[in-house]
Scaffold this motif. Sequence first.
Motif, PDB file in Angstrom:
ATOM      1  N   LEU A   9      35.337  50.320  39.351  1.00  0.00           N
ATOM      2  CA  LEU A   9      36.128  51.007  38.330  1.00  0.00           C
ATOM      3  C   LEU A   9      37.323  50.133  37.914  1.00  0.00           C
ATOM      4  CD1 LEU A   9      36.211  53.763  36.876  1.00  0.00           C
ATOM      5  CD2 LEU A   9      37.781  54.553  38.648  1.00  0.00           C
ATOM      6  N   ALA A  10      37.789  49.308  38.850  1.00  0.00           N
ATOM      7  CA  ALA A  10      38.957  48.464  38.578  1.00  0.00           C
ATOM      8  C   ALA A  10      38.568  47.062  38.089  1.00  0.00           C
ATOM      9  CB  ALA A  10      39.822  48.365  39.837  1.00  0.00           C
ATOM     10  N   ALA A  11      37.266  46.842  37.918  1.00  0.00           N
ATOM     11  CA  ALA A  11      36.837  45.504  37.482  1.00  0.00           C
ATOM     12  C   ALA A  11      37.144  45.291  36.003  1.00  0.00           C
ATOM     13  CB  ALA A  11      35.335  45.341  37.737  1.00  0.00           C
ATOM     14  N   ASP A  12      37.064  44.048  35.589  1.00  0.00           N
ATOM     15  CA  ASP A  12      37.157  43.701  34.171  1.00  0.00           C
ATOM     16  C   ASP A  12      35.724  43.727  33.646  1.00  0.00           C
ATOM     17  OD1 ASP A  12      37.207  42.462  31.733  1.00  0.00           O
ATOM     18  OD2 ASP A  12      38.511  40.815  32.366  1.00  0.00           O
ATOM     19  N   PHE A  13      35.392  44.729  32.849  1.00  0.00           N
ATOM     20  CA  PHE A  13      33.986  44.928  32.473  1.00  0.00           C
ATOM     21  C   PHE A  13      33.420  43.801  31.608  1.00  0.00           C
ATOM     22  CE2 PHE A  13      35.252  49.230  33.751  1.00  0.00           C
ATOM     23  CZ  PHE A  13      34.315  49.400  34.750  1.00  0.00           C
ATOM     24  N   TRP A  14      34.290  43.041  31.040  1.00  0.00           N
ATOM     25  CA  TRP A  14      33.851  41.855  30.298  1.00  0.00           C
ATOM     26  C   TRP A  14      33.218  40.845  31.266  1.00  0.00           C
ATOM     27  CZ3 TRP A  14      32.727  40.307  25.650  1.00  0.00           C
ATOM     28  CH2 TRP A  14      32.801  38.947  25.303  1.00  0.00           C
ATOM     29  N   LYS A  15      33.751  40.860  32.505  1.00  0.00           N
ATOM     30  CA  LYS A  15      33.308  39.884  33.510  1.00  0.00           C
ATOM     31  C   LYS A  15      32.610  40.581  34.678  1.00  0.00           C
ATOM     32  CE  LYS A  15      37.561  37.210  32.879  1.00  0.00           C
ATOM     33  NZ  LYS A  15      38.851  36.990  33.553  1.00  0.00           N
ATOM     34  N   LEU A  16      31.998  41.723  34.426  1.00  0.00           N
ATOM     35  CA  LEU A  16      31.500  42.548  35.527  1.00  0.00           C
ATOM     36  C   LEU A  16      30.563  41.787  36.468  1.00  0.00           C
ATOM     37  CD1 LEU A  16      31.515  45.291  36.899  1.00  0.00           C
ATOM     38  CD2 LEU A  16      29.673  46.023  35.375  1.00  0.00           C
ATOM     39  N   GLY A  17      29.560  41.103  35.910  1.00  0.00           N
ATOM     40  CA  GLY A  17      28.598  40.381  36.748  1.00  0.00           C
ATOM     41  C   GLY A  17      29.277  39.340  37.616  1.00  0.00           C
ATOM     42  N   GLU A  18      30.127  38.563  36.978  1.00  0.00           N
ATOM     43  CA  GLU A  18      30.876  37.517  37.681  1.00  0.00           C
ATOM     44  C   GLU A  18      31.688  38.098  38.841  1.00  0.00           C
ATOM     45  OE1 GLU A  18      34.084  35.272  35.457  1.00  0.00           O
ATOM     46  OE2 GLU A  18      32.384  35.136  34.057  1.00  0.00           O
ATOM     47  N   GLN A  19      32.372  39.207  38.559  1.00  0.00           N
ATOM     48  CA  GLN A  19      33.266  39.770  39.569  1.00  0.00           C
ATOM     49  C   GLN A  19      32.491  40.424  40.715  1.00  0.00           C
ATOM     50  OE1 GLN A  19      36.400  42.083  37.644  1.00  0.00           O
ATOM     51  NE2 GLN A  19      37.434  40.193  37.058  1.00  0.00           N
ATOM     52  N   ILE A  20      31.327  40.984  40.410  1.00  0.00           N
ATOM     53  CA  ILE A  20      30.493  41.554  41.482  1.00  0.00           C
ATOM     54  C   ILE A  20      30.027  40.421  42.401  1.00  0.00           C
ATOM     55  CG2 ILE A  20      28.273  42.663  41.995  1.00  0.00           C
ATOM     56  CD1 ILE A  20      28.706  44.405  39.486  1.00  0.00           C
ATOM     57  N   LYS A  21      29.578  39.327  41.791  1.00  0.00           N
ATOM     58  CA  LYS A  21      29.161  38.163  42.592  1.00  0.00           C
ATOM     59  C   LYS A  21      30.306  37.689  43.465  1.00  0.00           C
ATOM     60  CE  LYS A  21      25.457  35.705  40.562  1.00  0.00           C
ATOM     61  NZ  LYS A  21      25.268  35.181  39.247  1.00  0.00           N
ATOM     62  N   GLU A  22      31.491  37.689  42.897  1.00  0.00           N
ATOM     63  CA  GLU A  22      32.651  37.187  43.636  1.00  0.00           C
ATOM     64  C   GLU A  22      32.945  38.041  44.876  1.00  0.00           C
ATOM     65  OE1 GLU A  22      36.040  36.174  41.193  1.00  0.00           O
ATOM     66  OE2 GLU A  22      37.250  35.646  42.965  1.00  0.00           O
ATOM     67  N   VAL A  23      32.926  39.363  44.732  1.00  0.00           N
ATOM     68  CA  VAL A  23      33.220  40.205  45.925  1.00  0.00           C
ATOM     69  C   VAL A  23      32.102  40.071  46.966  1.00  0.00           C
ATOM     70  CG1 VAL A  23      34.707  41.888  44.759  1.00  0.00           C
ATOM     71  CG2 VAL A  23      32.282  42.388  44.956  1.00  0.00           C
ATOM     72  N   GLU A  24      30.888  39.917  46.469  1.00  0.00           N
ATOM     73  CA  GLU A  24      29.745  39.785  47.367  1.00  0.00           C
ATOM     74  C   GLU A  24      29.855  38.475  48.163  1.00  0.00           C
ATOM     75  OE1 GLU A  24      26.074  40.100  45.211  1.00  0.00           O
ATOM     76  OE2 GLU A  24      24.875  40.220  47.048  1.00  0.00           O
ATOM     77  N   GLU A  25      30.124  37.401  47.456  1.00  0.00           N
ATOM     78  CA  GLU A  25      30.231  36.095  48.123  1.00  0.00           C
ATOM     79  C   GLU A  25      31.425  36.032  49.065  1.00  0.00           C
ATOM     80  OE1 GLU A  25      29.888  33.163  44.991  1.00  0.00           O
ATOM     81  OE2 GLU A  25      27.769  33.711  44.749  1.00  0.00           O
ATOM     82  N   ALA A  26      32.460  36.797  48.765  1.00  0.00           N
ATOM     83  CA  ALA A  26      33.638  36.817  49.637  1.00  0.00           C
ATOM     84  C   ALA A  26      33.386  37.646  50.902  1.00  0.00           C
ATOM     85  CB  ALA A  26      34.834  37.362  48.882  1.00  0.00           C
TER      86      ALA A  26
END
Length: 216
Positions: A9-26
């Motif tokens: 809900l707090a993600a930047d939806f423009w970059k949703l895919g990128e940000q999901i990958k980022e939390v997963e990789e972290a």
Amino acid sequence: MNILSPSILAADFWKLGEQIKEVEEAGAQYLHIDVMDGRFVPSISFGMPIIASIRKQTDIFFDVHIMIEEPERYAAEFVKCGADMVTFHIEATKDANKVIQCIRDAGAKVGISIKPGTPVEVLEPYIDKVDMVLVMTVEPGFGGQKYMDICTEKICKTRSMIQERGLNVDVQVDGGITVDNVHVVLEAGANVVVAGSAVFKEPITENVKRFLEIMV
Ligand code: DX5
Ligand code: ZN
């Protein structure tokens, strides 16, 4: 094991895919997906097409929190579009057993949630039928709110109810959790931590890592 579930809900939806990958990789183990209907809560977020679309790109565990009236109407559909667990609100339905059954029959794990004003005792008839209890630590509806201290005792009570019965049920907390107060909810007995703004406010990778270090 303690689990971190970043709320998109707090993600930047423009970059949703990128940000999901980022939390997963972290290292985040779950992804928390907030569905709001504009009736059970005042706001509307997103629904099936978003979930189905991100499901194609990641295997991370989808922890879907449905803040909707009559969850029995849609629970199975959320499983079909990719939820690994569906958590519904006990306040939103007249027949919690039916919702639990719908989610189970559809093949997902079941979570049941209570709002800050709902007493823990209402969970008693269902506690042995679910995989997780979500104790809301803000009024559901919006990200970025402040943690409500009165909820800490409810987390303790929920954990005791589970332990007294010798059950293996997770306790999730959601709302206002940061790296500065996460120790409070862990000590109270939570083991699945949702965090929205505290994760998705840059720098995301560092935020996830700091949470995970504290949560070991
Ligand atoms: C609120 C949602 C939360 C929200 C948490 O109704 O259920 O999952 O995204 O956001 P933060 O961590 O910013 O309080
Ligand atoms: Zn949520």
